[in-house]
Design a protein around this motif. Structure first.
Motif, PDB file in Angstrom:
ATOM      1  N   ALA A  86     -35.608 -11.639   8.353  1.00 36.30           N
ATOM      2  CA  ALA A  86     -36.446 -12.665   8.972  1.00 36.30           C
ATOM      3  C   ALA A  86     -37.872 -12.473   8.465  1.00 36.30           C
ATOM      4  CB  ALA A  86     -36.406 -12.550  10.486  1.00 36.30           C
ATOM      5  N   LEU A  87     -38.524 -13.577   8.112  1.00 40.34           N
ATOM      6  CA  LEU A  87     -39.846 -13.530   7.492  1.00 40.34           C
ATOM      7  C   LEU A  87     -40.844 -14.327   8.322  1.00 40.34           C
ATOM      8  CD1 LEU A  87     -38.511 -14.416   3.942  1.00 40.34           C
ATOM      9  CD2 LEU A  87     -39.005 -12.128   4.800  1.00 40.34           C
ATOM     10  N   ASN A  88     -41.873 -13.665   8.814  1.00 40.26           N
ATOM     11  CA  ASN A  88     -42.969 -14.316   9.532  1.00 40.26           C
ATOM     12  C   ASN A  88     -44.101 -14.523   8.541  1.00 40.26           C
ATOM     13  OD1 ASN A  88     -41.500 -13.947  11.875  1.00 40.26           O
ATOM     14  ND2 ASN A  88     -42.721 -12.253  12.610  1.00 40.26           N
ATOM     15  N   PHE A  89     -44.139 -15.676   7.893  1.00 43.56           N
ATOM     16  CA  PHE A  89     -45.123 -15.933   6.839  1.00 43.56           C
ATOM     17  C   PHE A  89     -46.373 -16.602   7.405  1.00 43.56           C
ATOM     18  CE2 PHE A  89     -46.520 -18.661   3.139  1.00 43.56           C
ATOM     19  CZ  PHE A  89     -47.134 -17.623   2.455  1.00 43.56           C
ATOM     20  N   ASN A  90     -47.519 -16.113   6.981  1.00 46.12           N
ATOM     21  CA  ASN A  90     -48.832 -16.588   7.436  1.00 46.12           C
ATOM     22  C   ASN A  90     -48.991 -16.406   8.941  1.00 46.12           C
ATOM     23  OD1 ASN A  90     -50.123 -17.259   5.044  1.00 46.12           O
ATOM     24  ND2 ASN A  90     -49.178 -19.282   4.977  1.00 46.12           N
ATOM     25  N   MET A  91     -48.566 -15.271   9.416  1.00 46.43           N
ATOM     26  CA  MET A  91     -48.765 -14.913  10.823  1.00 46.43           C
ATOM     27  C   MET A  91     -48.745 -13.399  10.953  1.00 46.43           C
ATOM     28  SD  MET A  91     -45.145 -16.046  12.472  1.00 46.43           S
ATOM     29  CE  MET A  91     -44.607 -17.238  11.274  1.00 46.43           C
TER      30      MET A  91
ATOM     31  N   ASP B 155     -46.773 -10.088   8.942  1.00 45.48           N
ATOM     32  CA  ASP B 155     -48.150  -9.862   8.505  1.00 45.48           C
ATOM     33  C   ASP B 155     -48.293  -9.913   6.984  1.00 45.48           C
ATOM     34  OD1 ASP B 155     -50.849  -9.352   8.507  1.00 45.48           O
ATOM     35  OD2 ASP B 155     -50.693  -7.281   9.185  1.00 45.48           O
ATOM     36  N   PHE B 156     -47.936 -11.060   6.447  1.00 51.41           N
ATOM     37  CA  PHE B 156     -48.221 -11.317   5.034  1.00 51.41           C
ATOM     38  C   PHE B 156     -48.654 -12.768   4.919  1.00 51.41           C
ATOM     39  CE2 PHE B 156     -43.800 -12.246   5.594  1.00 51.41           C
ATOM     40  CZ  PHE B 156     -43.420 -13.187   4.658  1.00 51.41           C
ATOM     41  N   HIS B 157     -49.668 -12.993   4.105  1.00 46.01           N
ATOM     42  CA  HIS B 157     -50.383 -14.262   4.114  1.00 46.01           C
ATOM     43  C   HIS B 157     -50.718 -14.710   2.694  1.00 46.01           C
ATOM     44  CE1 HIS B 157     -51.208 -13.413   8.388  1.00 46.01           C
ATOM     45  NE2 HIS B 157     -51.321 -12.179   7.962  1.00 46.01           N
ATOM     46  N   GLY B 158     -50.675 -15.996   2.466  1.00 42.93           N
ATOM     47  CA  GLY B 158     -51.146 -16.571   1.221  1.00 42.93           C
ATOM     48  C   GLY B 158     -50.171 -16.416   0.066  1.00 42.93           C
ATOM     49  N   GLU B 159     -50.540 -17.043  -1.037  1.00 40.89           N
ATOM     50  CA  GLU B 159     -49.668 -17.105  -2.211  1.00 40.89           C
ATOM     51  C   GLU B 159     -49.395 -15.741  -2.843  1.00 40.89           C
ATOM     52  OE1 GLU B 159     -50.660 -20.142  -5.077  1.00 40.89           O
ATOM     53  OE2 GLU B 159     -51.418 -21.435  -3.482  1.00 40.89           O
TER      54      GLU B 159
ATOM     55  N   ASP C  77     -55.682 -10.788  14.237  1.00 43.32           N
ATOM     56  CA  ASP C  77     -57.025 -10.712  14.820  1.00 43.32           C
ATOM     57  C   ASP C  77     -58.079 -11.216  13.835  1.00 43.32           C
ATOM     58  OD1 ASP C  77     -59.091  -9.999  16.577  1.00 43.32           O
ATOM     59  OD2 ASP C  77     -59.188  -7.962  15.804  1.00 43.32           O
ATOM     60  N   ARG C  78     -57.888 -10.937  12.565  1.00 40.28           N
ATOM     61  CA  ARG C  78     -58.876 -11.327  11.552  1.00 40.28           C
ATOM     62  C   ARG C  78     -58.912 -12.835  11.305  1.00 40.28           C
ATOM     63  NH1 ARG C  78     -54.532  -9.114   9.008  1.00 40.28           N
ATOM     64  NH2 ARG C  78     -53.601 -10.256   7.288  1.00 40.28           N
ATOM     65  N   HIS C  79     -57.958 -13.576  11.858  1.00 40.34           N
ATOM     66  CA  HIS C  79     -57.907 -15.030  11.675  1.00 40.34           C
ATOM     67  C   HIS C  79     -58.503 -15.799  12.844  1.00 40.34           C
ATOM     68  CE1 HIS C  79     -54.620 -13.595   8.970  1.00 40.34           C
ATOM     69  NE2 HIS C  79     -55.334 -14.341   8.155  1.00 40.34           N
ATOM     70  N   LEU C  80     -59.095 -15.104  13.792  1.00 39.78           N
ATOM     71  CA  LEU C  80     -59.682 -15.750  14.968  1.00 39.78           C
ATOM     72  C   LEU C  80     -61.198 -15.824  14.822  1.00 39.78           C
ATOM     73  CD1 LEU C  80     -57.646 -13.954  17.773  1.00 39.78           C
ATOM     74  CD2 LEU C  80     -57.219 -16.206  16.795  1.00 39.78           C
ATOM     75  N   ARG C  81     -61.750 -16.969  15.179  1.00 42.57           N
ATOM     76  CA  ARG C  81     -63.200 -17.189  15.143  1.00 42.57           C
ATOM     77  C   ARG C  81     -63.598 -17.929  16.408  1.00 42.57           C
ATOM     78  NH1 ARG C  81     -61.801 -14.578  11.528  1.00 42.57           N
ATOM     79  NH2 ARG C  81     -62.176 -14.742   9.316  1.00 42.57           N
TER      80      ARG C  81
ATOM     81  N   VAL D  19     -58.365 -20.775  15.343  1.00 41.53           N
ATOM     82  CA  VAL D  19     -57.502 -20.037  14.424  1.00 41.53           C
ATOM     83  C   VAL D  19     -57.730 -20.569  13.016  1.00 41.53           C
ATOM     84  CG1 VAL D  19     -55.120 -19.495  13.819  1.00 41.53           C
ATOM     85  CG2 VAL D  19     -55.782 -19.684  16.228  1.00 41.53           C
ATOM     86  N   GLN D  20     -58.004 -19.661  12.074  1.00 41.86           N
ATOM     87  CA  GLN D  20     -58.182 -20.035  10.672  1.00 41.86           C
ATOM     88  C   GLN D  20     -57.167 -19.267   9.834  1.00 41.86           C
ATOM     89  OE1 GLN D  20     -62.364 -19.138  10.061  1.00 41.86           O
ATOM     90  NE2 GLN D  20     -62.911 -21.263  10.500  1.00 41.86           N
ATOM     91  N   MET D  21     -56.014 -19.890   9.633  1.00 42.63           N
ATOM     92  CA  MET D  21     -54.924 -19.254   8.889  1.00 42.63           C
ATOM     93  C   MET D  21     -55.074 -19.522   7.397  1.00 42.63           C
ATOM     94  SD  MET D  21     -53.238 -17.884  11.389  1.00 42.63           S
ATOM     95  CE  MET D  21     -51.572 -17.534  10.909  1.00 42.63           C
TER      96      MET D  21
END
Length: 187
Positions: free
Chosen positions: A146-151, A64-68, A112-116, A125-127
């Motif tokens: 392990a890193l789950n980036f942009n998810m 749960d970390f997203h963007g630059e 959840d906040r990335h769903l429209r 999905v708007q990632m």
């Protein structure tokens, strides 16, 4: 195990330890959420203790970390923990992706906040960029971090019973979660 400074919203069965707490070595699996939003900056002592934990066989999953901005916060923190190790993409052939379930990295696991809803009623999905599964390996090619980036795998688990959240994404999140736990306990 979750570690978030000042957090009071942990599940009753969660354990909250500071990274400087020596009891951290009793927990082989660490789970860190939203390091960018929390602006995670480990102290020298925290970085050293986490490094020791991971090099002695521990495993940390970051989700749960997203963007630059979030990436830059996490990358700086991990450089402090492992100044001599690179963050790399997890190859499709890695044991992690096949240890119990054969998982496909092509499907995004959104928060959840990335769903429209589209005009046609479909869920879109708007990632905040492409999804990437990344890792820090030890000298024996074992994943330590392990890193789950942009998810947001945690959101997929949390919303598993919500008809709004797409079932295939929840199923994939559970498969990844099971693989992570089995991998962490056997490597």
């Amino acid at each position: 195990l979750e570690f978030r400074r000042g957090s009071s919203d942990l599940a009753k069965d969660s354990v909250h330890l500071e990274l400087t707490d020596k009891r951290i070595f009793e927990y082989p699996f660490l789970f860190l959420q939203q390091p960018g939003q929390g602006n995670w900056r480990p102290t020298n002592e925290e970085a050293a203790n986490l490094r020791e934990h991971l090099t002695r066989g521990g495993f940390m999953l970051v989700d749960d970390f997203h963007g630059e901005y979030d990436w830059s916060v996490l990358e700086a923190a991990l450089r402090k923990v492992f100044p001599d190790r690179k963050i790399v993409d997890i190859p499709d052939s890695d044991t992690l992706l096949h240890i119990f379930y054969d998982v496909d990295k092509k499907t995004a696991i959104p928060g959840d906040r990335h769903l429209r809803y589209s005009r046609g009623g479909d869920i879109v999905v708007q990632m905040e960029g492409p999804t990437r599964w990344r890792a820090i390996y030890d000298d024996n090619d074992r994943i330590m971090v392990a890193l789950n980036f942009n998810m947001d795998m945690g959101d997929a688990w949390e919303h598993a019973d919500d008809p709004y959240y797409p079932g295939p994404m929840t199923a994939l999140a559970y498969k990844f979660g099971i693989n992570y736990v089995i991998y962490a306990m056997t490597h």
